[in-house]
Design a protein around this motif. Structure first.
Motif, PDB file in Angstrom:
ATOM      1  N   LYS A   1      30.025 109.302  47.435  1.00 30.62           N
ATOM      2  CA  LYS A   1      29.410 108.778  46.218  1.00 30.62           C
ATOM      3  C   LYS A   1      29.495 109.745  45.037  1.00 30.62           C
ATOM      4  O   LYS A   1      28.667 109.697  44.131  1.00 30.62           O
ATOM      5  CB  LYS A   1      27.954 108.361  46.453  1.00 30.62           C
ATOM      6  CG  LYS A   1      27.770 107.298  47.519  1.00 30.62           C
ATOM      7  CD  LYS A   1      28.568 106.047  47.201  1.00 30.62           C
ATOM      8  CE  LYS A   1      28.388 104.977  48.281  1.00 30.62           C
ATOM      9  NZ  LYS A   1      29.237 103.783  48.047  1.00 30.62           N
ATOM     10  N   PHE A   2      30.499 110.631  45.058  1.00 31.39           N
ATOM     11  CA  PHE A   2      30.846 111.340  43.839  1.00 31.39           C
ATOM     12  C   PHE A   2      31.667 110.385  42.979  1.00 31.39           C
ATOM     13  O   PHE A   2      32.266 109.435  43.484  1.00 31.39           O
ATOM     14  CB  PHE A   2      31.670 112.587  44.148  1.00 31.39           C
ATOM     15  CG  PHE A   2      30.879 113.712  44.756  1.00 31.39           C
ATOM     16  CD1 PHE A   2      29.996 114.452  43.984  1.00 31.39           C
ATOM     17  CD2 PHE A   2      31.018 114.029  46.090  1.00 31.39           C
ATOM     18  CE1 PHE A   2      29.268 115.486  44.536  1.00 31.39           C
ATOM     19  CE2 PHE A   2      30.290 115.058  46.658  1.00 31.39           C
ATOM     20  CZ  PHE A   2      29.409 115.801  45.870  1.00 31.39           C
ATOM     21  N   ASN A   3      31.723 110.662  41.690  1.00 35.34           N
ATOM     22  CA  ASN A   3      32.545 109.810  40.828  1.00 35.34           C
ATOM     23  C   ASN A   3      33.575 110.595  40.030  1.00 35.34           C
ATOM     24  O   ASN A   3      34.350 110.005  39.279  1.00 35.34           O
ATOM     25  CB  ASN A   3      31.670 108.974  39.883  1.00 35.34           C
ATOM     26  CG  ASN A   3      30.762 109.822  38.998  1.00 35.34           C
ATOM     27  OD1 ASN A   3      31.073 110.977  38.690  1.00 35.34           O
ATOM     28  ND2 ASN A   3      29.637 109.247  38.580  1.00 35.34           N
ATOM     29  N   THR A   4      33.599 111.918  40.188  1.00 32.17           N
ATOM     30  CA  THR A   4      34.473 112.749  39.367  1.00 32.17           C
ATOM     31  C   THR A   4      35.006 113.924  40.175  1.00 32.17           C
ATOM     32  O   THR A   4      34.296 114.474  41.015  1.00 32.17           O
ATOM     33  CB  THR A   4      33.706 113.306  38.145  1.00 32.17           C
ATOM     34  OG1 THR A   4      33.123 112.216  37.424  1.00 32.17           O
ATOM     35  CG2 THR A   4      34.631 114.067  37.205  1.00 32.17           C
ATOM     36  N   VAL A   5      36.263 114.290  39.909  1.00 33.25           N
ATOM     37  CA  VAL A   5      36.862 115.490  40.499  1.00 33.25           C
ATOM     38  C   VAL A   5      37.476 116.314  39.380  1.00 33.25           C
ATOM     39  O   VAL A   5      38.254 115.797  38.578  1.00 33.25           O
ATOM     40  CB  VAL A   5      37.953 115.137  41.532  1.00 33.25           C
ATOM     41  CG1 VAL A   5      38.660 116.402  42.012  1.00 33.25           C
ATOM     42  CG2 VAL A   5      37.360 114.379  42.710  1.00 33.25           C
ATOM     43  N   ALA A   6      37.089 117.589  39.320  1.00 32.94           N
ATOM     44  CA  ALA A   6      37.767 118.515  38.407  1.00 32.94           C
ATOM     45  C   ALA A   6      39.003 118.997  39.145  1.00 32.94           C
ATOM     46  O   ALA A   6      38.919 119.832  40.044  1.00 32.94           O
ATOM     47  CB  ALA A   6      36.849 119.674  38.045  1.00 32.94           C
ATOM     48  N   CYS A   7      40.134 118.441  38.792  1.00 32.73           N
ATOM     49  CA  CYS A   7      41.365 118.647  39.559  1.00 32.73           C
ATOM     50  C   CYS A   7      42.259 119.646  38.838  1.00 32.73           C
ATOM     51  O   CYS A   7      42.803 119.343  37.775  1.00 32.73           O
ATOM     52  CB  CYS A   7      42.080 117.313  39.730  1.00 32.73           C
ATOM     53  SG  CYS A   7      43.417 117.369  40.913  1.00 32.73           S
ATOM     54  N   TRP A   8      42.391 120.812  39.426  1.00 31.20           N
ATOM     55  CA  TRP A   8      43.175 121.856  38.746  1.00 31.20           C
ATOM     56  C   TRP A   8      44.636 121.450  38.600  1.00 31.20           C
ATOM     57  O   TRP A   8      45.185 121.408  37.530  1.00 31.20           O
ATOM     58  CB  TRP A   8      43.075 123.146  39.546  1.00 31.20           C
ATOM     59  CG  TRP A   8      41.883 124.024  39.266  1.00 31.20           C
ATOM     60  CD1 TRP A   8      41.747 125.320  39.675  1.00 31.20           C
ATOM     61  CD2 TRP A   8      40.694 123.723  38.546  1.00 31.20           C
ATOM     62  NE1 TRP A   8      40.529 125.820  39.254  1.00 31.20           N
ATOM     63  CE2 TRP A   8      39.873 124.861  38.554  1.00 31.20           C
ATOM     64  CE3 TRP A   8      40.227 122.589  37.887  1.00 31.20           C
ATOM     65  CZ2 TRP A   8      38.634 124.915  37.933  1.00 31.20           C
ATOM     66  CZ3 TRP A   8      38.991 122.627  37.278  1.00 31.20           C
ATOM     67  CH2 TRP A   8      38.224 123.773  37.296  1.00 31.20           C
ATOM     68  N   TRP A   9      45.300 121.172  39.732  1.00 27.86           N
ATOM     69  CA  TRP A   9      46.732 120.891  39.681  1.00 27.86           C
ATOM     70  C   TRP A   9      46.935 119.386  39.541  1.00 27.86           C
ATOM     71  O   TRP A   9      47.300 118.687  40.475  1.00 27.86           O
ATOM     72  CB  TRP A   9      47.411 121.454  40.931  1.00 27.86           C
ATOM     73  CG  TRP A   9      47.417 122.943  40.904  1.00 27.86           C
ATOM     74  CD1 TRP A   9      48.375 123.748  40.343  1.00 27.86           C
ATOM     75  CD2 TRP A   9      46.418 123.826  41.411  1.00 27.86           C
ATOM     76  NE1 TRP A   9      48.033 125.067  40.475  1.00 27.86           N
ATOM     77  CE2 TRP A   9      46.829 125.151  41.127  1.00 27.86           C
ATOM     78  CE3 TRP A   9      45.201 123.641  42.060  1.00 27.86           C
ATOM     79  CZ2 TRP A   9      46.085 126.268  41.482  1.00 27.86           C
ATOM     80  CZ3 TRP A   9      44.445 124.752  42.416  1.00 27.86           C
ATOM     81  CH2 TRP A   9      44.887 126.045  42.132  1.00 27.86           C
ATOM     82  N   ILE A  10      46.741 118.905  38.333  1.00 30.31           N
ATOM     83  CA  ILE A  10      46.811 117.469  38.077  1.00 30.31           C
ATOM     84  C   ILE A  10      48.267 117.048  37.926  1.00 30.31           C
ATOM     85  O   ILE A  10      49.074 117.754  37.320  1.00 30.31           O
ATOM     86  CB  ILE A  10      45.990 117.094  36.815  1.00 30.31           C
ATOM     87  CG1 ILE A  10      45.635 115.616  36.800  1.00 30.31           C
ATOM     88  CG2 ILE A  10      46.700 117.486  35.531  1.00 30.31           C
ATOM     89  CD1 ILE A  10      44.471 115.270  37.664  1.00 30.31           C
ATOM     90  N   ASP A  11      48.615 115.932  38.505  1.00 23.70           N
ATOM     91  CA  ASP A  11      49.950 115.372  38.347  1.00 23.70           C
ATOM     92  C   ASP A  11      49.842 113.863  38.530  1.00 23.70           C
ATOM     93  O   ASP A  11      48.752 113.324  38.751  1.00 23.70           O
ATOM     94  CB  ASP A  11      50.957 115.986  39.324  1.00 23.70           C
ATOM     95  CG  ASP A  11      50.523 115.864  40.782  1.00 23.70           C
ATOM     96  OD1 ASP A  11      49.764 114.914  41.113  1.00 23.70           O
ATOM     97  OD2 ASP A  11      50.920 116.709  41.596  1.00 23.70           O
ATOM     98  N   GLU A  12      50.966 113.180  38.430  1.00 27.52           N
ATOM     99  CA  GLU A  12      50.928 111.715  38.468  1.00 27.52           C
ATOM    100  C   GLU A  12      50.412 111.193  39.807  1.00 27.52           C
ATOM    101  O   GLU A  12      49.665 110.213  39.861  1.00 27.52           O
ATOM    102  CB  GLU A  12      52.325 111.148  38.178  1.00 27.52           C
ATOM    103  CG  GLU A  12      52.303 109.684  37.807  1.00 27.52           C
ATOM    104  CD  GLU A  12      53.520 109.237  37.033  1.00 27.52           C
ATOM    105  OE1 GLU A  12      53.493 108.128  36.483  1.00 27.52           O
ATOM    106  OE2 GLU A  12      54.510 110.000  36.988  1.00 27.52           O
ATOM    107  N   ALA A  13      50.795 111.863  40.900  1.00 36.21           N
ATOM    108  CA  ALA A  13      50.337 111.413  42.224  1.00 36.21           C
ATOM    109  C   ALA A  13      48.827 111.535  42.346  1.00 36.21           C
ATOM    110  O   ALA A  13      48.151 110.639  42.859  1.00 36.21           O
ATOM    111  CB  ALA A  13      51.020 112.233  43.315  1.00 36.21           C
ATOM    112  N   ARG A  14      48.258 112.634  41.864  1.00 36.53           N
ATOM    113  CA  ARG A  14      46.812 112.831  41.968  1.00 36.53           C
ATOM    114  C   ARG A  14      46.060 111.887  41.040  1.00 36.53           C
ATOM    115  O   ARG A  14      44.975 111.414  41.371  1.00 36.53           O
ATOM    116  CB  ARG A  14      46.469 114.288  41.686  1.00 36.53           C
ATOM    117  CG  ARG A  14      46.975 115.215  42.783  1.00 36.53           C
ATOM    118  CD  ARG A  14      46.515 116.641  42.624  1.00 36.53           C
ATOM    119  NE  ARG A  14      46.885 117.401  43.808  1.00 36.53           N
ATOM    120  CZ  ARG A  14      47.864 118.293  43.848  1.00 36.53           C
ATOM    121  NH1 ARG A  14      48.577 118.536  42.764  1.00 36.53           N
ATOM    122  NH2 ARG A  14      48.149 118.937  44.966  1.00 36.53           N
ATOM    123  N   LEU A  15      46.620 111.614  39.884  1.00 36.88           N
ATOM    124  CA  LEU A  15      45.991 110.622  39.007  1.00 36.88           C
ATOM    125  C   LEU A  15      45.958 109.260  39.696  1.00 36.88           C
ATOM    126  O   LEU A  15      44.981 108.521  39.589  1.00 36.88           O
ATOM    127  CB  LEU A  15      46.757 110.538  37.685  1.00 36.88           C
ATOM    128  CG  LEU A  15      46.640 111.749  36.754  1.00 36.88           C
ATOM    129  CD1 LEU A  15      47.615 111.610  35.581  1.00 36.88           C
ATOM    130  CD2 LEU A  15      45.220 111.924  36.236  1.00 36.88           C
TER     131      LEU A  15
END
Length: 217
Positions: free
Chosen positions: A63-77
Motif C-alpha cells: 500500500k505504498f503509492n510512490t517509489v523514489a527510483c534512482w536508475w529510472i528508465d523506460e522499463a521501470r516507468l
C-alpha cells in the motif's frame, strides 16, 4: 490469431502520444495529481532479493503509492504504471551522463515526463552549504522550464545530532530552492538506512512491515 479490431487497437495504442500527469499544489499545500488530492507514501530504492517486476508489485501490495527510483528508465516507468505507482526521478541518474557533464538530455527528459507515473524530479541530492557554487543550478532550472507539470524536490541531509541546526539552514535552503526553481523541500534523517545496513535491505524491511500492517499482522 488476432482479429482486425485487435490489430487496430494495438496499432492505435502504439501511435497514441503518451500523456504524463500534471502535479500542482493547492494553497493549503496539498498535492494534486491531475486535479485529485494525492499524499505520497513511498520508499527509496527497491528490495534486491526478488525479480524487479515482483519488487514493484510488492511495493504496491504494501500500500505504498510512490517509489523514489534512482536508475529510472523506460522499463521501470512501465513497471510503475502497471502497478499504479508514482515515481520520483533522481536527476543525477535519470540522465546517464549527468554526473560527468552536468547536462540533461532533453529527449530523455521528454520520455520521463510523458509517463503517467512520474510525480516529481529529485535533485541535487543532499546539497551541503559548502558547495552551492558547484551545484548544477542552470540545468536544474532547465528541467523546470522543459517540464512545467512536475515539481523539483531538493532533499537536505540532517543527521539526528544535527537536527538543532535545521533552522540555521533556512537561508541556504531558501536561496538554493529559489535559484533552481525547486518547489518541494525535504530533510533526510540519515540514520535509518545505516541501521539496516544498506538501502535495499531497508526498503525490504519497510515493505514487509507495511504489508504486515495492511494484512493486520
Amino acid at each position: 490469431k488476432m482479429s482486425a479490431a485487435g490489430i487496430s487497437k494495438v496499432w492505435l495504442e502504439r501511435k497514441a502520444p503518451r500523456v504524463g500527469s500534471n502535479v500542482e499544489f493547492r494553497e493549503d499545500r496539498i498535492a494534486l495529481v491531475n486535479g485529485v488530492p494525492f499524499f505520497p507514501l513511498g520508499t527509496f530504492y527497491l528490495p534486491e532479493h526478488v525479480r524487479e517486476a515482483d519488487a514493484w508489485s510488492a511495493v504496491a501490495e504494501a500500500k505504498f503509492n510512490t517509489v523514489a527510483c534512482w536508475w529510472i528508465d523506460e522499463a521501470r516507468l512501465k513497471f510503475a504504471e502497471q502497478n499504479g505507482l508514482k515515481t520520483v526521478a533522481y536527476v543525477n541518474y535519470a540522465f546517464p551522463d549527468f554526473e560527468k557533464t552536468g547536462k540533461i538530455d532533453p529527449n530523455r527528459l521528454k520520455m520521463i515526463k510523458e509517463s503517467s507515473s512520474i510525480l516529481a524530479w529529485y535533485g541535487p541530492g543532499e546539497p551541503p552549504p559548502s558547495n552551492i557554487e558547484k551545484l548544477p543550478v542552470e540545468e536544474i532550472k532547465r528541467i523546470t522550464q522543459l517540464d512545467q507539470n512536475h515539481p523539483v524536490w531538493i532533499n537536505y541531509l540532517l543527521y539526528p545530532d544535527n537536527m538543532e541546526k535545521a533552522i540555521r539552514w533556512d537561508e541556504f535552503r531558501s536561496r538554493t530552492n529559489e535559484q533552481m526553481g525547486a518547489s518541494v523541500t525535504g530533510f533526510d534523517v540519515g540514520w535509518a538506512a545505516e541501521t539496516a545496513g544498506n538501502y535495499q535491505t531497508y526498503a525490504d524491511q519497510l515493505i514487509r512491515y507495511r504489508r504486515n500492517l495492511v494484512e493486520g499482522r
